[in-house]
Design a protein around this motif. Structure first.
Motif, PDB file in Angstrom:
ATOM      1  N   LEU A   1      51.412  57.395  27.500  1.00 15.06           N
ATOM      2  CA  LEU A   1      52.295  58.544  27.367  1.00 15.06           C
ATOM      3  C   LEU A   1      52.967  58.511  25.998  1.00 15.06           C
ATOM      4  O   LEU A   1      53.247  57.441  25.450  1.00 15.06           O
ATOM      5  N   SER A   2      53.218  59.670  25.451  1.00 19.70           N
ATOM      6  CA  SER A   2      53.850  59.770  24.146  1.00 19.70           C
ATOM      7  C   SER A   2      55.357  59.944  24.338  1.00 19.70           C
ATOM      8  O   SER A   2      55.825  61.004  24.756  1.00 19.70           O
ATOM      9  N   TYR A   3      56.112  58.887  24.048  1.00 19.76           N
ATOM     10  CA  TYR A   3      57.562  58.925  24.195  1.00 19.76           C
ATOM     11  C   TYR A   3      58.222  59.175  22.836  1.00 19.76           C
ATOM     12  O   TYR A   3      57.652  58.881  21.787  1.00 19.76           O
ATOM     13  N   GLY A   4      59.441  59.695  22.883  1.00 22.18           N
ATOM     14  CA  GLY A   4      60.193  59.847  21.642  1.00 22.18           C
ATOM     15  C   GLY A   4      60.418  58.518  20.956  1.00 22.18           C
ATOM     16  O   GLY A   4      60.412  58.415  19.730  1.00 22.18           O
ATOM     17  N   LYS A   5      60.631  57.468  21.755  1.00 21.03           N
ATOM     18  CA  LYS A   5      60.701  56.095  21.268  1.00 21.03           C
ATOM     19  C   LYS A   5      59.874  55.229  22.203  1.00 21.03           C
ATOM     20  O   LYS A   5      59.859  55.461  23.406  1.00 21.03           O
ATOM     21  N   ASP A   6      59.190  54.247  21.676  1.00 22.34           N
ATOM     22  CA  ASP A   6      58.404  53.365  22.544  1.00 22.34           C
ATOM     23  C   ASP A   6      58.765  51.901  22.360  1.00 22.34           C
ATOM     24  O   ASP A   6      58.109  51.015  22.894  1.00 22.34           O
ATOM     25  N   PHE A  71      63.280  53.811  29.187  1.00 19.25           N
ATOM     26  CA  PHE A  71      62.455  54.808  28.512  1.00 19.25           C
ATOM     27  C   PHE A  71      61.985  55.881  29.492  1.00 19.25           C
ATOM     28  O   PHE A  71      61.847  57.048  29.126  1.00 19.25           O
ATOM     29  N   ASN A  72      61.710  55.500  30.746  1.00 14.33           N
ATOM     30  CA  ASN A  72      61.337  56.506  31.746  1.00 14.33           C
ATOM     31  C   ASN A  72      62.491  57.475  31.985  1.00 14.33           C
ATOM     32  O   ASN A  72      62.291  58.691  32.113  1.00 14.33           O
ATOM     33  N   ASP A  73      63.732  56.941  32.089  1.00 11.97           N
ATOM     34  CA  ASP A  73      64.896  57.806  32.262  1.00 11.97           C
ATOM     35  C   ASP A  73      65.025  58.803  31.109  1.00 11.97           C
ATOM     36  O   ASP A  73      65.415  59.956  31.309  1.00 11.97           O
ATOM     37  N   LEU A  74      64.688  58.357  29.924  1.00 14.02           N
ATOM     38  CA  LEU A  74      64.892  59.173  28.733  1.00 14.02           C
ATOM     39  C   LEU A  74      63.739  60.127  28.428  1.00 14.02           C
ATOM     40  O   LEU A  74      63.966  61.278  28.055  1.00 14.02           O
ATOM     41  N   TYR A  75      62.487  59.646  28.586  1.00 13.52           N
ATOM     42  CA  TYR A  75      61.376  60.372  27.975  1.00 13.52           C
ATOM     43  C   TYR A  75      60.209  60.715  28.892  1.00 13.52           C
ATOM     44  O   TYR A  75      59.269  61.375  28.452  1.00 13.52           O
ATOM     45  N   TYR A  76      60.205  60.275  30.156  1.00 18.88           N
ATOM     46  CA  TYR A  76      59.017  60.515  30.976  1.00 18.88           C
ATOM     47  C   TYR A  76      58.753  62.015  31.075  1.00 18.88           C
ATOM     48  O   TYR A  76      59.653  62.790  31.414  1.00 18.88           O
ATOM     49  N   GLY A  78      58.266  65.701  31.967  1.00 24.11           N
ATOM     50  CA  GLY A  78      58.654  66.470  33.136  1.00 24.11           C
ATOM     51  C   GLY A  78      59.772  65.852  33.947  1.00 24.11           C
ATOM     52  O   GLY A  78      60.147  66.386  34.997  1.00 24.11           O
ATOM     53  N   TYR A  79      60.322  64.734  33.476  1.00 25.47           N
ATOM     54  CA  TYR A  79      61.351  64.027  34.245  1.00 25.47           C
ATOM     55  C   TYR A  79      62.507  63.558  33.357  1.00 25.47           C
ATOM     56  O   TYR A  79      63.667  63.747  33.692  1.00 25.47           O
ATOM     57  N   GLY A  80      62.192  62.931  32.241  1.00 27.02           N
ATOM     58  CA  GLY A  80      63.202  62.252  31.432  1.00 27.02           C
ATOM     59  C   GLY A  80      64.257  63.186  30.861  1.00 27.02           C
ATOM     60  O   GLY A  80      64.045  64.382  30.661  1.00 27.02           O
ATOM     61  N   ASN A  81      65.427  62.581  30.593  1.00 31.04           N
ATOM     62  CA  ASN A  81      66.556  63.287  30.005  1.00 31.04           C
ATOM     63  C   ASN A  81      66.979  62.527  28.746  1.00 31.04           C
ATOM     64  O   ASN A  81      67.638  61.490  28.838  1.00 31.04           O
ATOM     65  N   PRO A  82      66.617  63.005  27.539  1.00 30.74           N
ATOM     66  CA  PRO A  82      66.902  62.269  26.313  1.00 30.74           C
ATOM     67  C   PRO A  82      68.375  62.223  25.939  1.00 30.74           C
ATOM     68  O   PRO A  82      68.757  61.532  24.986  1.00 30.74           O
ATOM     69  N   ASN A  83      69.225  62.928  26.691  1.00 28.89           N
ATOM     70  CA  ASN A  83      70.659  62.956  26.384  1.00 28.89           C
ATOM     71  C   ASN A  83      71.457  61.901  27.141  1.00 28.89           C
ATOM     72  O   ASN A  83      72.681  61.855  27.027  1.00 28.89           O
ATOM     73  N   LEU A  84      70.777  61.060  27.928  1.00 27.96           N
ATOM     74  CA  LEU A  84      71.494  60.051  28.707  1.00 27.96           C
ATOM     75  C   LEU A  84      72.177  59.031  27.803  1.00 27.96           C
ATOM     76  O   LEU A  84      71.659  58.672  26.741  1.00 27.96           O
ATOM     77  N   GLU A  85      73.318  58.546  28.254  1.00 28.32           N
ATOM     78  CA  GLU A  85      74.075  57.506  27.558  1.00 28.32           C
ATOM     79  C   GLU A  85      74.104  56.249  28.420  1.00 28.32           C
ATOM     80  O   GLU A  85      73.846  56.306  29.627  1.00 28.32           O
ATOM     81  N   PRO A  86      74.447  55.104  27.852  1.00 26.86           N
ATOM     82  CA  PRO A  86      74.519  53.867  28.653  1.00 26.86           C
ATOM     83  C   PRO A  86      75.618  53.934  29.708  1.00 26.86           C
ATOM     84  O   PRO A  86      76.660  54.555  29.515  1.00 26.86           O
TER      85      PRO A  86
END
Length: 268
Positions: A1-6, A71-76, A78-86
């Motif tokens: 899968l192509s993630y914004g960060k890997d 990374f799944n939380d952020l970028y998967y 159809g699922y991920g949310n890149p705006n999540l914070e720690p």
């Protein structure tokens, strides 16, 4: 899968100090995390225990936590949310325990405050964050032997809250009980366990309630010799239908019915 960060790097260091002064013992800790994606975080912990008469002990503790989204939380797709914070958390706990000739027991009261709690939201089909959540509970445990039957039991009473909406957190039961019983007769052994879970909510708005359920497991074992052991375990003995989770549009996730597991253990 192509993630914004890997890939990302996390460097950490920690220091822990422990001491024992007669009836009182202490532990103090500090940790520093340097996360390539989310910056630096410091977390601390402290605990103190006091030995009491009649085999009892009182323990008070405090701990902090830091949890970066995966990374799944952020970028998967159809699922991920890149705006999540720690996530960050603060936990306080008070425990009273006892150890006696007839067995042992403990009572724990805890409060856990979590900021930016990461959770799956079935309404959006992806993860989001609860700005501020509180998880408060009481845990009780007991272990004893009655007529050569070994009995272990524990119960958890839980009160959760999204502090912004006042709603309960999803999929967290208000009460859970576990009871395990086993006994050995020379080569033969038997065991049984009961698990009880109360109602809980599937969604964040607390309109979709998942019913409580109870499950029974049972097993028997035979020690052939010092090295070889046979064991038969039956899970969900009464083939109970139960719901542990539900999908917003697809309905209930199917529960596992009765399972039989036969194992051979060789330990020379």
């Amino acid at each position: 899968l192509s993630y914004g960060k890997d890939e990302r790097e996390n460097n950490a260091g920690f220091a822990q100090w422990q001491a024992d002064y007669g009836r009182i013992d202490y532990a103090l800790g500090w940790r520093h995390d340097s996360n390539e994606q989310f910056g630096s975080s410091d977390t601390r912990n402290a605990a103190a225990g006091l030995d009491l008469p009649m085999g009892m002990k009182l323990i008070a503790s405090y701990g902090e936590g830091f949890n970066a989204p995966t990374f799944n939380d952020l970028y998967y797709p159809g699922y991920g949310n890149p705006n999540l914070e720690p996530e960050s958390s603060k936990n306080r706990e008070l425990e009273l325990r006892g150890k006696h000739a007839w067995g042992q027991w403990s009572v724990n009261y805890f409060i856990n405050d979590v900021d930016k709690l990461i959770q799956y939201n079935p309404a959006t089909f992806g993860p989001d964050q609860i700005e501020s959540a509180r998880i408060e509970g009481l845990e009780l445990s007991l272990a004893t032997v009655v007529r050569q039957w070994h009995i272990e039991a524990n119960a958890t009473l839980l009160d959760t809250e999204d502090k912004n909406s006042g709603k309960e957190l999803r999929r967290r039961a208000d009460s859970q009980v576990n009871i395990d019983v086993d006994r050995q007769w020379q080569q033969w052994g038997v065991n049984a366990s009961v698990r009880l879970t109360s109602d809980r909510y599937e969604n964040t708005s607390n309109t979709d309630e998942l019913p409580g359920y109870g499950l029974v497991d049972a097993g028997v074992s035979y020690q052939i010799n010092d090295s070889l052991k046979l064991q038969l375990l039956v899970k969900n003995l009464f083939d109970k239908d139960y719901v542990s989770a539900r999908h917003f549009s697809l309905g209930n996730y199917e529960s596992i019915g009765r399972e039989a597991l036969l194992s051979v253990t060789y330990a020379p």
